[in-house]
Write a protein that holds these residues in place. Sequence first.
Motif, PDB file in Angstrom:
ATOM      1  N   GLN A 241       4.215 -29.557  72.160  1.00 45.20           N
ATOM      2  CA  GLN A 241       4.280 -29.456  73.623  1.00 45.20           C
ATOM      3  C   GLN A 241       5.064 -28.205  74.018  1.00 45.20           C
ATOM      4  O   GLN A 241       5.808 -27.660  73.223  1.00 45.20           O
ATOM      5  N   ARG A 242       4.905 -27.780  75.266  1.00 39.89           N
ATOM      6  CA  ARG A 242       5.613 -26.584  75.728  1.00 39.89           C
ATOM      7  C   ARG A 242       7.106 -26.876  75.828  1.00 39.89           C
ATOM      8  O   ARG A 242       7.508 -27.991  76.142  1.00 39.89           O
ATOM      9  N   SER A 243       7.914 -25.861  75.585  1.00 40.97           N
ATOM     10  CA  SER A 243       9.353 -25.983  75.804  1.00 40.97           C
ATOM     11  C   SER A 243       9.808 -24.801  76.648  1.00 40.97           C
ATOM     12  O   SER A 243       9.003 -23.922  76.979  1.00 40.97           O
ATOM     13  N   GLY A 244      11.095 -24.763  76.955  1.00 44.97           N
ATOM     14  CA  GLY A 244      11.648 -23.639  77.716  1.00 44.97           C
ATOM     15  C   GLY A 244      11.599 -22.345  76.937  1.00 44.97           C
ATOM     16  O   GLY A 244      11.786 -21.279  77.488  1.00 44.97           O
ATOM     17  N   ALA A 245      11.341 -22.448  75.621  1.00 43.55           N
ATOM     18  CA  ALA A 245      11.295 -21.255  74.777  1.00 43.55           C
ATOM     19  C   ALA A 245       9.874 -20.763  74.527  1.00 43.55           C
ATOM     20  O   ALA A 245       9.676 -19.720  73.923  1.00 43.55           O
ATOM     21  N   THR A 246       8.866 -21.518  74.975  1.00 35.73           N
ATOM     22  CA  THR A 246       7.477 -21.100  74.768  1.00 35.73           C
ATOM     23  C   THR A 246       7.209 -19.810  75.533  1.00 35.73           C
ATOM     24  O   THR A 246       7.497 -19.742  76.729  1.00 35.73           O
ATOM     25  N   PRO A 247       6.704 -18.770  74.858  1.00 33.57           N
ATOM     26  CA  PRO A 247       6.484 -17.512  75.566  1.00 33.57           C
ATOM     27  C   PRO A 247       5.288 -17.571  76.522  1.00 33.57           C
ATOM     28  O   PRO A 247       4.412 -18.431  76.392  1.00 33.57           O
ATOM     29  N   TYR A 248       5.307 -16.627  77.446  1.00 37.64           N
ATOM     30  CA  TYR A 248       4.228 -16.512  78.445  1.00 37.64           C
ATOM     31  C   TYR A 248       2.869 -16.334  77.759  1.00 37.64           C
ATOM     32  O   TYR A 248       2.752 -15.564  76.810  1.00 37.64           O
ATOM     33  N   GLY A 249       1.894 -17.073  78.207  1.00 40.97           N
ATOM     34  CA  GLY A 249       0.539 -16.923  77.687  1.00 40.97           C
ATOM     35  C   GLY A 249       0.208 -17.788  76.486  1.00 40.97           C
ATOM     36  O   GLY A 249      -0.941 -17.872  76.077  1.00 40.97           O
ATOM     37  N   ALA A 250       1.202 -18.457  75.891  1.00 42.27           N
ATOM     38  CA  ALA A 250       0.954 -19.213  74.662  1.00 42.27           C
ATOM     39  C   ALA A 250       0.329 -20.574  74.952  1.00 42.27           C
ATOM     40  O   ALA A 250       0.727 -21.264  75.894  1.00 42.27           O
ATOM     41  N   TRP A 251      -0.629 -20.940  74.096  1.00 43.77           N
ATOM     42  CA  TRP A 251      -1.228 -22.258  74.170  1.00 43.77           C
ATOM     43  C   TRP A 251      -0.282 -23.289  73.572  1.00 43.77           C
ATOM     44  O   TRP A 251       0.383 -23.031  72.563  1.00 43.77           O
ATOM     45  N   THR A 252      -0.180 -24.445  74.217  1.00 46.63           N
ATOM     46  CA  THR A 252       0.387 -25.642  73.591  1.00 46.63           C
ATOM     47  C   THR A 252      -0.463 -26.803  74.079  1.00 46.63           C
ATOM     48  O   THR A 252      -1.356 -26.602  74.913  1.00 46.63           O
ATOM     49  N   THR A 253      -0.192 -28.021  73.603  1.00 48.59           N
ATOM     50  CA  THR A 253      -1.032 -29.140  74.047  1.00 48.59           C
ATOM     51  C   THR A 253      -0.775 -29.486  75.519  1.00 48.59           C
ATOM     52  O   THR A 253      -1.547 -30.211  76.124  1.00 48.59           O
ATOM     53  N   THR A 254       0.323 -28.987  76.078  1.00 50.15           N
ATOM     54  CA  THR A 254       0.574 -29.231  77.506  1.00 50.15           C
ATOM     55  C   THR A 254       0.376 -27.973  78.364  1.00 50.15           C
ATOM     56  O   THR A 254       0.557 -28.019  79.575  1.00 50.15           O
ATOM     57  N   THR A 255       0.043 -26.858  77.724  1.00 51.08           N
ATOM     58  CA  THR A 255      -0.319 -25.646  78.480  1.00 51.08           C
ATOM     59  C   THR A 255      -1.595 -25.121  77.840  1.00 51.08           C
ATOM     60  O   THR A 255      -1.590 -24.084  77.192  1.00 51.08           O
ATOM     61  N   TRP A 256      -2.680 -25.853  77.985  1.00 56.26           N
ATOM     62  CA  TRP A 256      -3.849 -25.537  77.172  1.00 56.26           C
ATOM     63  C   TRP A 256      -4.684 -24.376  77.672  1.00 56.26           C
ATOM     64  O   TRP A 256      -5.667 -24.013  77.050  1.00 56.26           O
ATOM     65  N   THR A 257      -4.281 -23.758  78.802  1.00 58.32           N
ATOM     66  CA  THR A 257      -4.919 -22.491  79.163  1.00 58.32           C
ATOM     67  C   THR A 257      -3.905 -21.343  79.029  1.00 58.32           C
ATOM     68  O   THR A 257      -4.131 -20.253  79.520  1.00 58.32           O
ATOM     69  N   GLY A 258      -2.798 -21.618  78.374  1.00 52.49           N
ATOM     70  CA  GLY A 258      -1.753 -20.610  78.215  1.00 52.49           C
ATOM     71  C   GLY A 258      -0.630 -20.871  79.201  1.00 52.49           C
ATOM     72  O   GLY A 258      -0.878 -21.183  80.362  1.00 52.49           O
ATOM     73  N   LYS A 259       0.613 -20.727  78.734  1.00 53.76           N
ATOM     74  CA  LYS A 259       1.759 -20.980  79.614  1.00 53.76           C
ATOM     75  C   LYS A 259       1.806 -19.933  80.715  1.00 53.76           C
ATOM     76  O   LYS A 259       1.601 -18.754  80.461  1.00 53.76           O
ATOM     77  N   THR A 260       2.056 -20.376  81.930  1.00 53.10           N
ATOM     78  CA  THR A 260       2.027 -19.445  83.065  1.00 53.10           C
ATOM     79  C   THR A 260       3.429 -18.965  83.457  1.00 53.10           C
ATOM     80  O   THR A 260       3.566 -18.168  84.380  1.00 53.10           O
ATOM     81  N   GLU A 261       4.462 -19.485  82.778  1.00 54.65           N
ATOM     82  CA  GLU A 261       5.832 -19.066  83.104  1.00 54.65           C
ATOM     83  C   GLU A 261       6.441 -18.308  81.927  1.00 54.65           C
ATOM     84  O   GLU A 261       5.974 -18.423  80.808  1.00 54.65           O
ATOM     85  N   GLN A 262       7.494 -17.543  82.218  1.00 50.54           N
ATOM     86  CA  GLN A 262       8.190 -16.803  81.167  1.00 50.54           C
ATOM     87  C   GLN A 262       9.183 -17.725  80.471  1.00 50.54           C
ATOM     88  O   GLN A 262       9.610 -18.727  81.029  1.00 50.54           O
ATOM     89  N   LYS A 263       9.547 -17.352  79.222  1.00 51.04           N
ATOM     90  CA  LYS A 263      10.555 -18.171  78.542  1.00 51.04           C
ATOM     91  C   LYS A 263      11.954 -17.826  79.036  1.00 51.04           C
ATOM     92  O   LYS A 263      12.194 -16.781  79.616  1.00 51.04           O
TER      93      LYS A 263
END
Lengths: 305, 89
Positions: free
Chosen positions: A136-158
């Motif tokens: 799952q996404r965490s506060g450390a997941t970088p911008y644009g990265a896929w996770t099972t909870t950001t499946w189109t890519g994370k939209t926020e910065q770490k």
Amino acid sequence: MAVKNLPREELVRPGSGGCPGCPSSLALRVTLKALGKNTVFAIPACCAVVCLGAYPKTAFDVPVVSIAFEASAAAASGLAAGLKRLGKQDTNVVVWAGDGGTYDIGLQALSGAVERETDFIYICYNNEMYSNTGIQRSGATPYGAWTTTTWTGKTEQKKDMPAILRAHGLPYMATAVPGYPEDLFRKVRKAMSIRGSKYIEILAPCPPGWRFPMDKTVEMSKLAVDTGAWALYEYENGQLNFNLKSKSILEKKTEPKPIEEYLKLQGRFAHLFKPDRNEQVLDEIQQRSLADWERFRKQVECGVA
Amino acid sequence: MKMQVKAVISRPADGVMGKTGAWRDFRPELDSSKCIKCLLCWIFCPDGCIKRADDDSVSIDYVYCKGCGICANECPKQAITMKREGMGE
């Protein structure tokens, strides 16, 4: 220090519960070589607790307190106070936590422990997601990265966690990667020699979470440094000191490799390359990285951290 | 009244998750004649399955090696190759 001179002593037993190619196990082995046997760990819920194995056996040859997700730094405060009362101040109190237990859930306890100037080392192995519970996404997941909870890519910065720690005015902080074990060893030894709260953050490229082959863990961590996606530095006496390749990138002696080289090897960024290249996001990631380096240069120049 | 405090304590042991060598799909095979004793495989093995002898020569612990292949990937002399398990000798 050359690899040859690293201690032979093994404090992690083979046959642990870690995935094949686990960066946390790798970094932990090196860290324990530096710490030695006179060490007590507090580990919150994270992959390392799974590596420990199940009752009645444990894979670590040092005492470990397995503690709730948010409480690792609080447990370490108690351990440090108890050891002080017993006159055993030479024992290393160490927290080994993932980015979830550091950036998000454990932040409050960590902030409190550092503010109380607890004599301990907090080590965060940062795999940029909650790998243990299923990516799952965490506060450390970088911008644009896929996770099972950001499946189109994370939209926020770490989050810039090292900066949050530095804002506490702690005596020593460092970053490391498993690909440079001598550097990691030296930083852990340095942290041991200083009284007060120390923070070390280790980038942990996680093969199942980041979606890359398990034999590339070390390569990936070195590539993160080469492309400037990860900076190796130490913070001491209010000064930032960069190490190894990050030093030459900072001093503009070498150009960082294009960050794309690092991203395209990871399945979590595959959506940025196929079916069509997402130029906008790729460019944003690259520009953001270059801006981070520009900020580092200014910080070093002005002597602020 | 006598009170007793009990805690659940695990003791260190090899193979807490069993013989993890069974997880392996590919086995690392070492050609000692190519080895230059740089010890990169030893330090980079996540599970401590590369055993370092007194003379700095290395050997592989197949009981617990999970077959990740980092050793083969990092060896500067290609002294370690990954072979598919169970495909005959």
